[in-house]
Design an enzyme around this catalytic site. Structure first.
Site, short mmCIF file in Angstrom:
data_model
loop_
_atom_site.label_atom_id
_atom_site.label_comp_id
_atom_site.label_asym_id
_atom_site.label_seq_id
_atom_site.Cartn_x
_atom_site.Cartn_y
_atom_site.Cartn_z
CB CYS A 186 -0.93 -0.02 1.22
SG CYS A 186 -1.90 1.47 1.39
CB CYS B 235 -0.51 2.43 4.06
SG CYS B 235 -2.03 1.83 3.37
CG ASP B 236 3.35 1.04 4.35
OD1 ASP B 236 2.90 1.51 5.41
OD2 ASP B 236 3.19 -0.14 4.01
#
Ligand code: NAP
Length: 301
Positions: free
Chosen positions: A130, A133-134
Site C-alpha cells: 500500500c 499507507c507506507d
C-alpha cells in the site's frame, strides 16, 4: 434476531446497509479489520459520480457515518462460518454467534502475494502492499512497484512524487492499467519501466536492500532498492464460506448481476463475486441490488 447480517464494511456492504435500514430492517454489519475496505488505500477518487476529487479515506468515513446515522449496528469481529438453522442462518465469528434471516457476503478481497521467500517477514521492513499507507517512509529513496494493473500504476505514480526514483516492474510489455495513467507515469523524469521481467528473490540484511530480477530471456540482474510495493491483484476473501457457498476456481462467489448465491436468502456484493468490472461504483451498485433482493426475500417470509 437480525433481518440481515452484512459481512464486510467496505463500499458494497455499507451501501447495502443504507438500503436495508431505509426499509426499516434490523441490520448487523460484521467487519474483521476497519471500515471502508480497499478504497481506503486510494489516495484520490476521481471516477465516482458527483465526487470529482475525494480521498478514499474521506469517502469511506462519509459512508460509514451515513450508515451509523441510519441506525445499523457494526461489530468489529471476523465472520468465520455460516450455519443454516431451518430457514434462519447463523453467522459464527471469532467472538460469538449471531442469528439472522438473510446474509450479504461483501467480504471484498485481500492483497495477492508474489509468493517469494521471506515476503511475509519483510512486510514493514521494505515490503509493502500500500503506497498511500507506507509511501512516506520512502521519501527521497529508491523504490520499485511490481504489477501492470491500475493499482500498480497508481501506486507508482503516487510514489514518484515522494521517492527519488521509481522502477515499475511488469511481467509483460502491455498494461492492464488505463493508458492515461501509464502515460502520466512515463512522463515523469524519475521513473523507469522494466518490462517482461519477474522478481525472483528479495535481498536483505535487517531490511530489504534489493531484488533479483529475471527477464523473459532468462537473464538475471540485481536492482538496489529501499522499498518494494507489490500490486499484483487481489484475492477474494471467501474461503471461510466455501463449504456452503459455490465459488469459482479463483475463489469468487458465483453470482450474476442479481447478486444471488446458491443459497436462498444469502446474497453477495462487491469485489468478492464473479463480475467483469470491479470499481467503486459497481461495488455500491452491488450493495443496492443485494439489499433489494434481501428485502424482497424478507417481505415474502
Ligand atoms: P489487476 O488489474 O488484476 O492487475 C494485476 C496485475 O498484476 C496484472 O498486470 C498482472 O499481470 C500482474 N500480476 C499478477 N500476478 C502476478 C505475479 N505473480 N507476478 C507479477 N505480476 C503479476 O489488479 P489491480 O491492479 O489490483 O486492480 C484490480 C481491479 O481494481 C481492476 O479492475 C482495476 O481496474 C481496479 N482498480 C481501479 C482503480 C481506479 O479506477 N482508480 C484503481 C485501482 C484498481 P498480467 O497483466 O500479465 O496478468
Amino acid at each position: 434476531m437480525y433481518d440481515c447480517i452484512i459481512i464486510g464494511a467496505g463500499t458494497a456492504g455499507l451501501t447495502a446497509a443504507i438500503y436495508l435500514r431505509r426499509a426499516s430492517k434490523k441490520v448487523l454489519i460484521l467487519e474483521a479489520k476497519s471500515y471502508g475496505g480497499q478504497i481506503t488505500n486510494t489516495l484520490t477518487i476521481e471516477n465516482y459520480p458527483a465526487e470529482p476529487h475525494i480521498s478514499g479515506f474521506d469517502f469511506a468515513t462519509k459512508l460509514y457515518n451515513q450508515v451509523k446515522d441510519l441506525g445499523a449496528e457494526i461489530k468489529f469481529e471476523k465472520a468465520i462460518d455460516i450455519e443454516i438453522n431451518n430457514s434462519n442462518k447463523i453467522v459464527v465469528t471469532n467472538n460469538s454467534k449471531y442469528e439472522c434471516k438473510t446474509i450479504i457476503l461483501a467480504t471484498g478481497s485481500d492483497n495477492r502475494k508474489l509468493g517469494l521467500e521471506n515476503e511475509d517477514e519483510l512486510i514493514g521492513k521494505g515490503v509493502s502492499y500500500c503506497a498511500t499507507c507506507d509511501g512516506n517512509f520512502y521519501k527521497d529513496k529508491v523504490v520499485a512497484v511490481v504489477g501492470g494493473g491500475n493499482a500498480a500504476l497508481q501506486e507508482a505514480l503516487y510514489l514518484s512524487d515522494i521517492a527519488s526514483y521509481v522502477y515499475l516492474i511488469h511481467r509483460r510489455d502491455e498494461f492492464r492499467a488505463d493508458k492515461d495513467t501509464v502515460n502520466k507515469f512515463k512522463e515523469k523524469n524519475n521513473t523507469e519501466i522494466i518490462y517482461n521481467s519477474i522478481i525472483t528473490k528479495l535481498l536483505y540484511d535487517s531490511k530489504l536492500n534489493g531484488i533479483e530480477i529475471k527477464n523473459n530471456d532468462g537473464n538475471i540482474s540485481k536492482l538496489d532498492i529501499d522499498g518494494l510495493f507489490i500490486a499484483v491483484g487481489r484475492i477474494p476473501e471467501n474461503q471461510n464460506f466455501a463449504k456452503l457457498i459455490n465459488l469459482d476456481s479463483n475463489g469468487y462467489v458465483i453470482s450474476s448481476e442479481d447478486c444471488n448465491t446458491n443459497i436462498p436468502g444469502i446474497y453477495t456484493a462487491g469485489d468478492n463475486r464473479t463480475k467483469t468490472v470491479r470499481q467503486l461504483v459497481t461495488a455500491a451498485s452491488d450493495g443496492a441490488i443485494a439489499a433489494t433482493e434481501a428485502i424482497k426475500y424478507l417481505n415474502t417470509k
